[in-house]
Design an enzyme around this catalytic site. Sequence first.
Site, short mmCIF file in Angstrom:
data_model
loop_
_atom_site.label_atom_id
_atom_site.label_comp_id
_atom_site.label_asym_id
_atom_site.label_seq_id
_atom_site.Cartn_x
_atom_site.Cartn_y
_atom_site.Cartn_z
N SER A 1 50.04 85.31 10.06
CA SER A 1 49.80 86.73 9.76
C SER A 1 49.35 87.51 10.98
CB SER A 1 48.75 86.86 8.65
OG SER A 1 47.51 86.29 9.05
N ARG A 2 49.01 86.81 12.06
CA ARG A 2 48.56 87.48 13.28
C ARG A 2 48.52 86.48 14.43
NH1 ARG A 2 44.63 87.31 9.64
NH2 ARG A 2 44.88 89.53 9.24
N SER B 1 43.77 72.80 20.85
CA SER B 1 43.10 73.78 21.70
C SER B 1 42.60 73.07 22.94
CB SER B 1 41.92 74.41 20.95
OG SER B 1 41.08 75.12 21.83
N GLY C 1 49.61 80.12 9.08
CA GLY C 1 48.71 80.98 9.84
C GLY C 1 49.46 82.01 10.68
N TYR D 1 34.49 72.45 16.11
CA TYR D 1 35.84 72.95 16.36
C TYR D 1 36.55 72.08 17.38
CZ TYR D 1 39.50 76.21 17.94
OH TYR D 1 40.69 76.78 18.30
N ALA D 2 35.85 71.75 18.48
CA ALA D 2 36.44 70.91 19.52
C ALA D 2 36.79 69.52 18.98
CB ALA D 2 35.49 70.79 20.71
N LYS E 1 39.91 69.79 16.84
CA LYS E 1 41.12 69.98 17.63
C LYS E 1 41.49 68.72 18.40
CE LYS E 1 42.26 74.19 16.56
NZ LYS E 1 43.50 74.43 15.76
#
Length: 249
Positions: free
Chosen positions: A15-16, A141, A13, A155-156, A159
Amino acid sequence: MSILKNQVALVTGSSRGIGAAIAAAFAQAGARVVLHGRDEAALAAVRTRIGGDILIVTGDVTASADLARVRERILDAYGQVDVLVTSAGSTTSRPAPIEDITEESWRADIERNLTSTFLTVKTFLPDMKRRRGGNIITLSSAAGRKPSDRTIVAYAAAKAGVQLFTQDLAAQVGPYGIRANCLAPETILTETNQAWIPEDVQRSLAEAHPLRRLGTPEDVARAALFLASEESSWITGVVVDVAGGAVLT
């Protein structure tokens, strides 16, 4: 500074955003860096920007076959991976009541963030164990560190799973001379967040942090560099909150 001289570092990951900043910090520290992502043009731009001994590989971290090809490409070029950073991960969801979360969006967030970490580690761990050495840094995160009624639940949860996965991993691989640690950033002003979060909201969020500012990708990169180096050789199984004091326990 050459604290990672001759080390081969794969940053997924990259690329940015945070991944690109970690890759840049590692390159500046002397590592041979492998940039990874799905956007080859973006990866090429990162390589041009940071310079150094850089290899680009592309693939999907939720697909074990893609990861196997990435592994073979790196082994052909460099022979091994000394430092593995699982920075790939994202969400396209928005905060919502649990009963409104679709199965599709739940599975997508778990796949992109937790399953991707598991598959990446699974791919490169056997080589590290055979060499009896290596360093793994996962990306969690602050969303997985503190409950909130405004969080993106899947998402939480993913993570938070990354954190426990990393600690279990550290316990398993320590006898092989392998370390595993986790970084948990709070709101980071990546290019995406700068474009998406209005300036007045950025100021409000900054005021909610004890240090009264938001984080930068370079803040996370410096923490990753410490964990990747021998300066942290007696540290494994920890979660480092790169959060400006927003996560206080």
